[in-house]
Design an enzyme around this catalytic site. Sequence first.
Site, PDB file in Angstrom:
ATOM      1  N   ALA A 631       0.861  -1.175   0.000  1.00 22.24           N
ATOM      2  CA  ALA A 631       0.000   0.000   0.000  1.00 22.24           C
ATOM      3  C   ALA A 631       0.897   1.223   0.000  1.00 22.24           C
ATOM      4  CB  ALA A 631      -0.878  -0.030   1.234  1.00 22.24           C
ATOM      5  N   GLY A 632       0.786   2.046  -1.012  1.00 22.61           N
ATOM      6  CA  GLY A 632       1.582   3.266  -1.085  1.00 22.61           C
ATOM      7  C   GLY A 632       0.808   4.413  -0.463  1.00 22.61           C
ATOM      8  N   PHE A 634      -0.439   6.893  -1.917  1.00 19.42           N
ATOM      9  CA  PHE A 634      -1.563   7.370  -2.724  1.00 19.42           C
ATOM     10  C   PHE A 634      -2.549   6.270  -3.104  1.00 19.42           C
ATOM     11  CE2 PHE A 634       1.860  10.381  -3.396  1.00 19.42           C
ATOM     12  CZ  PHE A 634       1.206  11.601  -3.236  1.00 19.42           C
ATOM     13  N   ASP A 748      15.695  11.610   1.514  1.00 15.25           N
ATOM     14  CA  ASP A 748      15.104  10.524   2.303  1.00 15.25           C
ATOM     15  C   ASP A 748      15.800   9.210   1.964  1.00 15.25           C
ATOM     16  OD1 ASP A 748      13.500   9.295   4.118  1.00 15.25           O
ATOM     17  OD2 ASP A 748      11.737   9.175   2.825  1.00 15.25           O
TER      18      ASP A 748
END
Length: 986
Positions: A631-632, A634, A748
């Site tokens: 699950a990202g 968006f 990141d």
Amino acid sequence: MSSGVNACLIIVLLRVLFTDSTHSNQVMLLDTTTVLGELGWKTYPVNGWDTITEMDEQNRPIHTFQVCHVMEPNQNNWLRSNWISRQAAQKVFVELRFTLRDCNSIPWVSGTCKETFNLYYMETDESHSVKFKPGHYTKIDTIAADESFTQTDLGDRILKLNTEVREVGPITQKGFYLAFQDIGACIALVSVRVYYKKCPFTLRNLATFPDTIPRMDSSSLVEVRGTCVNNAEERDTPKLYCGADGDWLVPLGRCVCSRGYEELDGTCFACRPGFYKAFTGNTKCSKCPLHSFTYDEGSSLCQCEAGFFRAGKDPPTMACTRPPSPPRNVVFNINETSLFLEWSPPSDTGGRSDLTYNVLCKKCGSDPEQCELCGGGLRFFPRPQGLTNASVTVLDFAAHANYTFEIESLNGVSELGSFPRPVAAITVSTEQGGPSLVGMVKKDWASPSSIALSWQEPEQHDTAVLDYEIKYYEKEHEQLSYSSTRTKTPSAIIAGLKPSTHYVFHVRARTSAGYSSYGPKVEYETGDDASNMAADQGQVLVIVTAAVGGFALLVILTLFFLITGRCQWYIKAKMKSVEKRRANCLNGHIPSPEVKTYIDPDAYEDPTQAVQEFAKEINPTWIHIERVIGAGEFGEVCSGRLRPPGMREIPVAIKTLKGGSVECQRRDFLREASIMGQFDHPNIIRLEGVVTKSQPVMIVVEYMEKGSLDSFLRKHDAQLTMIQLVGMLRGIAAGMKYLSDMGYVHRDLAARNILVNSNLVCKVSDFGLSRVLEDDPEAAYTTTGGKIPIRWTSPEAIAYRKFSSASDVWSYGIVMWEVMSYGERPYWEMSNQDVILSIEEGYRLPAPMGCPVALHQLMLHCWQEERSHRPRFTDIVSFLEKLICNPSSLLPLVEDMESLPESPGDVSDYPLFISIGDWLDSIKMSQYKNNFLAAGYTTLDSVSRMSIEDVRRTGVTLIGHQRRIVSSIQMLRLQLLHIQETGFHV
Ligand code: ADE
């Protein structure tokens, strides 16, 4: 035709073909092959279907239902099951095994013969028998045989057993009946199984997940939260998704064993007595540190042995320590205005490096019991307490007095030890300094840069001279500074002087009673440049040594510059030969020198223009989605295949944008594609294209079989070779070098944002974050996805959002640490605030277990506070390539270095020095620079060969200083060895 025609054959078939095909994710509601008594199924009319029950050799019944009225027209024969409870199921599966004769195989059948039958069901809440009414049943399907007969080698035809499965649902009432309608076929129904699917109880990442029934809708998953096993704690909420087929998908989060417990085969076991685990995490229990013990199981801390202690700030992993022994060899030197006290460090530092000294002054009369404190008149320089150097200067003392100085050694656990603490004491009479023991100082010769001096040794003095101190300064700069050097013999060569300059020298002797007064000052001049002092022995010595040592110095400079990246001209000059060797070793390709620049998609007024420019539009019909893999931010991430027309099919990952997203979410989602589409490098995740012209909007990237690097490492704890690990690190560094060359700052970089493919190639991914951090003043602490990654972020980026390739280098150092510790969490469970504070105080992550010295050194370079001192990615790539080409360079491990006798306390301290001066400064022995120079040691190479005797000969007389220098020389020797092994040759 008799309906028993197939019976015998069927029993044989059943024996052969009925193996138990139940899966762990199937829950059986009915299986006619396991019912022992009568089935009790109903037939309508009674002479339609026959129920035949045969016995197998174990005397178990085999129930079959047969019908074969193929000669008679208008058949309508029904067979109805008993009521079947649906239990927890929403959707059930009906598996039928049957034989069905084809009409052509039956002689003389007319047009009445059929080759199909119908399957029906009816839901009810009641299990009591209801009257059979065909009109109440709903048709599931018409069932036909795949094959009726198979030809054997001998030409015989044998009946073929067909298996058909149908889904029934959603079922909402408590149960249902099944019904089979024959309309004139020759059928033998040999088994009926009815089951539903579940995701079975499972244990993953130290969390248990209960039996779970999938959703009716096969495209959506059931999210299930796991429960940590005993003695484990949640690291990130453990979750699994239950798929429609009863398979568990997308493991997220995990539990880790609590303090005092370690993981073994999916369970957390208590540490054995003598072992402990101080932090929650998936590390193993460790042996109690030195001078500590535990007799209990499940210890998170070991107790200190009697007489040993742990200071408040000592980590539980540190050995227990004790207060130091008193200082030794206290000597003094006095002149009219100042009294200088000096001593050797204690023989036992108690196992700590935070040694300090307190000096207490007492005035004693003839009775030593009757001492009183000296009072406030005296001044101590730099201070009387908390001294870090083994010396102090006392000012403003009274003339004609006796002072007793008590010097006490202290360390972080002195407060916890016993009182009174032992001290070293010396009594000083301020009558006068001792007589000068040094006669006239003569000049033996002078060159432009050195002067050789000698003097008479004192005659028949009762105390032996330990050494002489020569103080000298430029005559013109008397007030500004002076230098000093020491020698054991009554002669010295003072080197490093200016040509044609007048110097003043005076010499004093030191005996066990302290220093004598200085002898008379003498003044000598160095030679001028033109004067031909070829016979100047000192210079010849220096030049010859320098020439021999020059090679080694150059070696060290090469390494130093490559790593710090401070000397770019030097690297460029070296580039050609380095590249050539790299290509030889790695068979690798050398990147083309042309550099593209990254364009920020936000620079476009219309962001869709950026997407169009940098990403190919993909026709969604070319994409075949196979599975949900995560699950990202968006929407879901799926795996699948991409096959553009005329091209070969490739596996891909597909990020989807959830339906109902607003325009700005769509823009942020596609922003990543606009960034990724600008990159083309084997260590950067490749964008295949985007779907923007239809719903759902998708980003399609290359598929990375092993998923994200952090979970990959945790899954393969301790299973990779050193070369595999360094190879992965090299790949990441190469990707980052490419990004920094393009002017892109990632912000990141962390193992969770690196993806790994089946060949263990690591690729940098996740290009979404930069704008969020840039624009949002709060984003240093919160982003939509959570907090700023404090543990991965450099101090300047945390403090004032100074993100740069240098801050990416800091993060890269953390990734190195994650890789070498197989996915351990940086700084373990320390809070973010504590991480920030400890970094400010100079703390750095220690080397993970089994980490080569060379790699921990590189990490420490990446974590330099001053960002311009950090290496650049280009330096990191070449350093790692050298390690790969010289695997023996990876053999010295940090834990091996720690066990070296006399090695300096902190192994994280292995900087690469470039001159003797730098080296002596770093071990706080700068005062001996001239001694080394005067004794002819001009290169680190020559220093690395020195014995303790050689060190003494240069005039280092204090035993503590000798020990410090000798242990540092051992470290130096290892560094040079390491450099030779890593192939840093010029
Ligand atoms: N998860 C997110 N992106 C992925 C990719 N490209 N391959 C495999 N798993 C992924």
